[in-house]
Design a protein around this motif. Structure first.
Motif, PDB file in Angstrom:
ATOM      1  N   ASP A   1      20.269   5.638  45.495  1.00 40.02           N
ATOM      2  CA  ASP A   1      19.416   6.564  46.089  1.00 40.02           C
ATOM      3  C   ASP A   1      20.787   7.195  46.869  1.00 40.02           C
ATOM      4  O   ASP A   1      20.902   8.279  46.871  1.00 40.02           O
ATOM      5  N   HIS A   2      21.014   6.193  47.977  1.00 39.39           N
ATOM      6  CA  HIS A   2      21.996   7.619  48.934  1.00 39.39           C
ATOM      7  C   HIS A   2      23.753   6.626  48.492  1.00 39.39           C
ATOM      8  O   HIS A   2      24.327   7.267  49.849  1.00 39.39           O
ATOM      9  N   SER A   3      23.496   6.326  48.755  1.00 43.35           N
ATOM     10  CA  SER A   3      25.806   4.989  47.971  1.00 43.35           C
ATOM     11  C   SER A   3      26.212   6.179  47.462  1.00 43.35           C
ATOM     12  O   SER A   3      25.413   6.122  45.992  1.00 43.35           O
ATOM     13  N   GLY A   4      27.244   6.985  47.926  1.00 41.11           N
ATOM     14  CA  GLY A   4      28.448   6.924  47.194  1.00 41.11           C
ATOM     15  C   GLY A   4      30.022   6.253  46.092  1.00 41.11           C
ATOM     16  O   GLY A   4      30.834   6.822  45.736  1.00 41.11           O
ATOM     17  N   LEU A   5      29.377   4.930  46.979  1.00 40.54           N
ATOM     18  CA  LEU A   5      30.811   3.707  45.852  1.00 40.54           C
ATOM     19  C   LEU A   5      29.661   2.969  45.130  1.00 40.54           C
ATOM     20  O   LEU A   5      28.857   2.993  44.573  1.00 40.54           O
ATOM     21  N   ALA A   6      31.111   3.572  43.726  1.00 38.80           N
ATOM     22  CA  ALA A   6      30.525   3.122  42.506  1.00 38.80           C
ATOM     23  C   ALA A   6      30.859   1.777  42.490  1.00 38.80           C
ATOM     24  O   ALA A   6      29.445   1.245  41.369  1.00 38.80           O
ATOM     25  N   ALA A   7      31.128   0.362  42.793  1.00 38.69           N
ATOM     26  CA  ALA A   7      30.966  -0.445  42.496  1.00 38.69           C
ATOM     27  C   ALA A   7      29.505  -0.873  44.091  1.00 38.69           C
ATOM     28  O   ALA A   7      29.066  -1.800  43.223  1.00 38.69           O
ATOM     29  N   VAL A   8      29.181  -0.169  44.649  1.00 36.01           N
ATOM     30  CA  VAL A   8      27.665  -0.631  45.455  1.00 36.01           C
ATOM     31  C   VAL A   8      26.452  -0.395  44.649  1.00 36.01           C
ATOM     32  O   VAL A   8      25.681  -1.182  44.391  1.00 36.01           O
ATOM     33  N   LYS A   9      26.673   0.500  43.657  1.00 32.29           N
ATOM     34  CA  LYS A   9      25.330   1.272  42.619  1.00 32.29           C
ATOM     35  C   LYS A   9      25.398   0.234  41.630  1.00 32.29           C
ATOM     36  O   LYS A   9      24.835   0.395  41.352  1.00 32.29           O
ATOM     37  N   SER A  10      26.653  -0.401  41.110  1.00 30.24           N
ATOM     38  CA  SER A  10      26.648  -1.528  40.132  1.00 30.24           C
ATOM     39  C   SER A  10      25.327  -2.032  40.881  1.00 30.24           C
ATOM     40  O   SER A  10      25.414  -2.616  39.796  1.00 30.24           O
ATOM     41  N   LEU A  11      26.198  -2.698  41.493  1.00 31.59           N
ATOM     42  CA  LEU A  11      25.442  -4.647  41.871  1.00 31.59           C
ATOM     43  C   LEU A  11      23.853  -3.521  42.613  1.00 31.59           C
ATOM     44  O   LEU A  11      22.968  -4.574  42.101  1.00 31.59           O
ATOM     45  N   THR A  12      23.116  -1.891  43.197  1.00 32.14           N
ATOM     46  CA  THR A  12      22.168  -2.167  43.310  1.00 32.14           C
ATOM     47  C   THR A  12      21.175  -1.943  41.744  1.00 32.14           C
ATOM     48  O   THR A  12      20.420  -1.959  42.071  1.00 32.14           O
ATOM     49  N   ASN A  13      22.193  -1.168  40.952  1.00 32.87           N
ATOM     50  CA  ASN A  13      21.489  -1.339  40.174  1.00 32.87           C
ATOM     51  C   ASN A  13      20.990  -2.709  39.181  1.00 32.87           C
ATOM     52  O   ASN A  13      20.009  -2.657  38.387  1.00 32.87           O
ATOM     53  N   SER A  14      22.403  -3.835  38.767  1.00 33.61           N
ATOM     54  CA  SER A  14      22.341  -4.690  38.579  1.00 33.61           C
ATOM     55  C   SER A  14      20.047  -5.372  38.847  1.00 33.61           C
ATOM     56  O   SER A  14      19.534  -6.354  38.386  1.00 33.61           O
ATOM     57  N   ILE A  15      20.698  -5.497  40.799  1.00 27.37           N
ATOM     58  CA  ILE A  15      19.126  -5.836  41.523  1.00 27.37           C
ATOM     59  C   ILE A  15      18.377  -5.422  41.166  1.00 27.37           C
ATOM     60  O   ILE A  15      17.703  -6.283  40.611  1.00 27.37           O
ATOM     61  N   LEU A  16      18.178  -4.215  40.678  1.00 26.00           N
ATOM     62  CA  LEU A  16      16.859  -3.509  40.368  1.00 26.00           C
ATOM     63  C   LEU A  16      16.355  -4.055  39.132  1.00 26.00           C
ATOM     64  O   LEU A  16      15.093  -4.019  38.426  1.00 26.00           O
ATOM     65  N   LYS A  17      17.593  -3.956  38.364  1.00 27.13           N
ATOM     66  CA  LYS A  17      16.982  -4.632  36.109  1.00 27.13           C
ATOM     67  C   LYS A  17      16.452  -6.102  36.221  1.00 27.13           C
ATOM     68  O   LYS A  17      15.364  -5.855  36.274  1.00 27.13           O
TER      69      LYS A  17
END
Length: 243
Positions: A203-219
């Motif tokens: 919800d708070h990161s602006g880095l695409a690579a970080v958001k990609s990882l957090t999305n994978s973790i959440l799923k």
């Protein structure tokens, strides 16, 4: 003689297990190192490729991104330790497979996060308390678990969902169905804590690579949590409290 693979030594020292024959140490250690290196390579590649193009420089990592990478790596490594123990000591093929999948996935993700920290020239572990990035980042007040990461289900010094030393000792003392159930309970709670951290970062990161990882973790962790909840029900057990 000291092993060339300190992660494996640390895990076995925690659980009081004698070292295996040299050949197994070499094989498992090499596999662990390979997964970590793969994760680090992926992490650095995604940071460069997803975060920038020919005209726009990549956004700089901030408090949230650095704190997440530091703390989630620690959080993940405990999950890897518990999963490896269950994989090696359970006699239930379903539990063994789940434990193998969790350890493999999270070890690769640890490598990815450590790769970022190296690329960002940041220390692997934060100085001070855990999770200050969820309360101290500008404009990012968070009403849940704070810097000290304390609460009814979170002893001082631990992040949400993490097992205490006493709980780890209990895990390694069990066998059979009792081991399977307690592992599932601890890991389900562990996933719940990790999901909170990943969602905040998403919800708070602006880095695409970080958001990609957090999305994978959440799923992945949401799916695994549903599986573990069902496995506990099949074994006549319920999840541990989480708050």
């Amino acid at each position: 003689m000291s092993s060339a693979f300190p992660e494996e030594d640390q895990e076995r020292a925690e659980f009081g297990e004698p070292r295996p024959a040299w050949s197994r140490v070499v094989i498992l250690g090499a596999a662990t190192l390979a997964v970590l290196l793969l994760g680090a390579t992926i992490g650095m590649f995604l940071t460069q490729s997803l975060g920038q193009d020919a005209e726009t420089a990549a956004p700089s990592p901030g408090v949230v991104e650095v704190g997440f990478a530091q703390d989630m790596a620690v959080h993940h490594l405990q999950a890897v330790t518990m999963a490896n123990w269950a994989r090696d000591h359970s006699t239930d093929p379903q539990v063994q497979q789940l434990a193998f999948d969790i350890a493999s996935t999270q070890l690769e993700q640890v490598g990815r996060m450590k790769g970022w920290l190296m690329l960002w020239n940041k220390p692997e572990q934060a100085i001070g308390g855990y999770m200050t990035w969820m309360t101290d980042s500008p404009g990012h007040a968070h009403g849940g678990h704070g810097a000290a990461a304390t609460g009814p289900a979170t002893p001082a010094g631990l992040m949400p969902g993490m097992a205490t030393n006493d709980e780890l000792a209990k895990l390694r003392s069990l066998s059979g169905k009792e081991l399977d159930v307690y592992f599932l309970q601890l890991m389900l709670r562990h996933h719940q804590g990790g999901t909170e951290m990943a969602q905040y970062t998403q919800d708070h990161s602006g880095l695409a690579a970080v958001k990609s990882l957090t999305n994978s973790i959440l799923k992945s962790q949401s799916a695994e949590a549903r599986v573990m909840t069902g496995m506990l029900a099949d074994r006549g057990a319920t999840p541990l409290p989480f708050s």
